[in-house]
Structures are given as structure tokens and as C-alpha cells.
Design an enzyme around this catalytic site. Sequence first.
Site, PDB file in Angstrom:
ATOM      1  N   GLY A 101       0.822  -1.203   0.000  1.00 55.36           N
ATOM      2  CA  GLY A 101       0.000   0.000   0.000  1.00 55.36           C
ATOM      3  C   GLY A 101       0.847   1.238   0.000  1.00 55.36           C
ATOM      4  O   GLY A 101       1.758   1.404  -0.803  1.00 55.36           O
ATOM      5  N   GLU A 144      -4.221   3.483   2.650  1.00 56.27           N
ATOM      6  CA  GLU A 144      -4.365   4.887   3.018  1.00 56.27           C
ATOM      7  C   GLU A 144      -5.426   5.567   2.148  1.00 56.27           C
ATOM      8  O   GLU A 144      -5.105   6.076   1.090  1.00 56.27           O
ATOM      9  CB  GLU A 144      -3.019   5.604   2.904  1.00 56.27           C
ATOM     10  CG  GLU A 144      -1.961   5.001   3.821  1.00 56.27           C
ATOM     11  CD  GLU A 144      -0.662   5.788   3.837  1.00 56.27           C
ATOM     12  OE1 GLU A 144      -0.641   6.965   3.401  1.00 56.27           O
ATOM     13  OE2 GLU A 144       0.343   5.237   4.292  1.00 56.27           O
ATOM     14  N   ASP A 212       2.751  14.258  10.212  1.00 54.80           N
ATOM     15  CA  ASP A 212       1.910  14.992   9.257  1.00 54.80           C
ATOM     16  C   ASP A 212       0.713  15.624   9.965  1.00 54.80           C
ATOM     17  O   ASP A 212      -0.367  15.785   9.376  1.00 54.80           O
ATOM     18  CB  ASP A 212       1.430  14.086   8.109  1.00 54.80           C
ATOM     19  CG  ASP A 212       2.560  13.550   7.260  1.00 54.80           C
ATOM     20  OD1 ASP A 212       3.625  14.183   7.234  1.00 54.80           O
ATOM     21  OD2 ASP A 212       2.383  12.495   6.624  1.00 54.80           O
ATOM     22  N   TRP A 362       9.579   6.290  10.489  1.00 53.77           N
ATOM     23  CA  TRP A 362       9.479   6.549   9.050  1.00 53.77           C
ATOM     24  C   TRP A 362      10.442   7.682   8.736  1.00 53.77           C
ATOM     25  O   TRP A 362      10.201   8.813   9.077  1.00 53.77           O
ATOM     26  CB  TRP A 362       8.053   6.941   8.646  1.00 53.77           C
ATOM     27  CG  TRP A 362       7.995   7.202   7.185  1.00 53.77           C
ATOM     28  CD1 TRP A 362       8.201   8.399   6.549  1.00 53.77           C
ATOM     29  CD2 TRP A 362       7.761   6.236   6.161  1.00 53.77           C
ATOM     30  NE1 TRP A 362       8.104   8.238   5.193  1.00 53.77           N
ATOM     31  CE2 TRP A 362       7.841   6.919   4.930  1.00 53.77           C
ATOM     32  CE3 TRP A 362       7.503   4.866   6.164  1.00 53.77           C
ATOM     33  CZ2 TRP A 362       7.652   6.270   3.709  1.00 53.77           C
ATOM     34  CZ3 TRP A 362       7.322   4.229   4.959  1.00 53.77           C
ATOM     35  CH2 TRP A 362       7.388   4.921   3.741  1.00 53.77           C
TER      36      TRP A 362
END
Length: 486
Positions: A101, A144, A212, A362
Site C-alpha cells: 500500500g 491509506e 503529518d 518513518w
Amino acid sequence: MFYKLIVLCLLCGGLAEKNVICYYGTWATYRNGLGKFDVNNINTDLCTHLVYAFAGINSQGTVISLDPYLDLPDNWGRDNFRKFNALKQKNSKLKTILAVGGWNEGSAKYSIMAANANLRKNFISSAIHMIVTYDFDGLDLDWEYPNRRDTVHGKPDVDNFTKLLKELRTEFDKYGLMLSAAVASTKATASLSYDIPSIAQYLDIVGIMTYDMYGPWDAVTGHNAPLYKGEGDENSPRESLNTLDVAVEYWLSQGFPPEKLVIGLPFYAHTFNLVNPKQNSVRAPSYGAGIAGPYTATNGNIGYNEFCDLLRTQSWTTKFDDLAKVPYAVQNRNWVSYDDAASLTSKTLYALKQNLAGVMVWSIETDDFHGSCHGEDFPLLRAVNRALSNASNPGITTTITPTTLRPTSNATTTTVPLTTINPEFTCKGFGWFPDPKSCRSYFVCTSTGDGSYKPHYFLCPSNLYWDQSLMACNYASNVKCSVSVS
């Protein structure tokens, strides 16, 4: 995100056995100079789990390689799947996970697959085949997101996601495979996509993407990943805050077990353009994406390895939001929200305090893996490990100190949201189609319910082209595109 509790007892013990789950963005192998990061750059002693990002799916729901030349041995390919899993020979405790994904894959294909019993069966059987063939230990599902973005089925995605996980769990148990998911973190987003109590039954680990939170898409500056309420948020209601601690509280309040939850730690920064360089605090007016790094080459995002080099070679003013527990930096109109060793230590200790399963990062290829800035390779990943190690030893006190940059002699993929503004594109059926006028954009055609189809416009990140063969954004050098206007 990953694993079967009866197989992996990392979740059963004390602090020393907490998880450090490391995503590896495999496209970094194509970067130039000091940004190039191959499998052999991975330090196998700093992660409990390594996650290979990403595989994708086709229109039949079958799991496929998104970069066959890199991943597979066929046609003189680089055989990275096998090289990646061979890292377990260096560390017998290491677990490897295949992630499927990611942002560029979108939601539509997964919405269609999860809604159809035959396509779910194709997904599960092909995932097992790929995992077993190349010796991965499990799967990380990075859809996502259900019921968001270019979803086809909308709200039914929520139950279909649960159904998919239940069927995956049944089949994965036969092979002793791990099953995890990377998910939206805040209530405003997660409540749209997941039946949290239900998915908790089938997943071994969930990684909440606690980053984010704010970015250059906002009209004001904000922290990428604040731990707590910070500057500019003093009067904001707690339930409306985009912070790590509020996100964790939400997932736990929904009944998700803390021993299955890991928090996301970003090894990248968001960059903003200030409207007025004299107004440079948190929540200062800003417009659009700021500087890009020389390796990641995407405006609005910059890897820590790229930004720490700017901090030591250029004149920046660094500040620390003592409330949010994260730093930021200012240079004229440039405003950058980033994490350093101190802020990541604080977040790791928070995870321990909440008795969570650990952390995920990440991603490792944007750490300072050469040690150019600090004289120590992987300074961010090492800071996380030290926090876990020191906290597990009551005789050691974890001290959080600012990161020191080594002096020099000279002393992030934002996709445009879907839009229907004069698309000038006619859909002939459902699916993904290249933009005839641009190499960088594409259309997703969805049914309107009356026999016609509606085009949704998408734009790849600045350094990528649309690859129709993969139905995903890809490096320009890997794409055959003859459109003159791009």
C-alpha cells in the site's frame, strides 16, 4: 504493525523487549551521492523489525512488486527481496515485514478489493505466496485510507477492512505469519476509517502514524509531530488537538490494547514559506511548500540527513517549543518543523510511560546514516534505542539533551487532492488513466451510479511520473512518457 503474539514474544517481556519497527523506503537506492541508501546500509542491530516499503496490488487484488527490477531476480533484476531478508543472518532475532500500500497506491484499488470476496481471496493467497517465497515474516497493510481519499465504496470500507483482516488472520495463522497495519492517528481521521475494537482482534500490532499533523498544506506554520499541545494552541479544546498524546488517548479510549500499539516517529521534516519573515513563531502565516532536500527532491519535505547538513553549513535560528517538546528552525522566509534526538527521546519515553508496544520510524534512509552531521551514524535511531535501553535499567537515568551538530570548515510526497474543476477528461469506464497532457498527472474514473463515470484528477510528487503499467507514481527514469507538456 506486525506479528503474531504466539510466535513473537517481544511483546511479552519488559522494557528491553519493546519494539523498534523501522520502515525502509526502497526508492532511496536510486538517490544520488550521500542520499543513496541500499539494503547493505541497514544496521540490523538498531531495529527489532524491518519493513520493506512498498508492494502494491493490481486490479484483480493480487499483490505485486511495484519495482520488479529492484525487488525480483527475474531478467537480471537486483533481487532486493532476498537481500533484505538475508539480513536476518546478521541478527537472528530480527523480523522482516512486507508492507503493501502506501500513499501513492491510493485507496480506490483497496476499496474495490476489500468489497469483493474473490478479490480478497486473491489478495490473501498472493500475499502469502510472496511472503513465504521470499522469507518475510509477515505483512503490514498500509491502506491509506478506508472511506477516504479516492475510495470507491465509501463508508462500507470500514466493515470491509475488518472483514479483510479477519480473513487474513485465519489464513496467516496457518503459516505463523505476523499481521500489522499502519493507520491514521487522530480521531478526526481514524474515526472515519476504522472499527477500532473489531480490528484489534485480528492485528498483532497497529502503528499509528503520529506525524503529518501539520504541513505546508496549512495556511499557518505548525509542528509535523508535536508530542503535546504547544505554542499557539493554548486556547484550543483538547479533543481538537493534532498531537501525539491526544492520538494515543483516542486509540486507547476505543479499547485498543496498549500492548499492540506503537507510535510513529518521523525522520523527516516539513518545510513552509513564511508570509512575513518577521512573523516566524508557531502558527505564523505561511503559503505553500518550502525548501526541498538535494536527495528527496520534494518541496515541503526534507530528510533529517539533508536538513541537519543545512543547519551546520548555513545560518539558521533553531528554536524549541518547550510545550510541544519539538524543535523548529527559521531562516528568512524558510520555516522548518523537524525532530531531533532530544524530541524523539521524549516521545519514546512517553510510549514507555503509556505501556505501549514500542515505536515505529518513518524512515531509516532519511536518518543521518553516514554520520555526516554528528560524527555518529544513525543518530536518531540510536537515540530511540538508548531511551529504551536506559529506561529498562533503573540504574541509568535518561538525559534529554539538544543534538550537537558537527561543525564544517565552511561554517517527505504531497499529492494534490482530487478535484473536479474543469477536468477536460472523458472517462470511458472505471479505472486509472494517464493524463494525455502531462507525464506527472493521472485520472481515477469512478461510477456516478447512473451508468456514467466521473474523472478525479491527481498529481504525482514533483520528482515522479505516472506509471500506467504499475498504476502508481514512479521515478521519471523508469517511465516511458512522450508527452511534451509535463
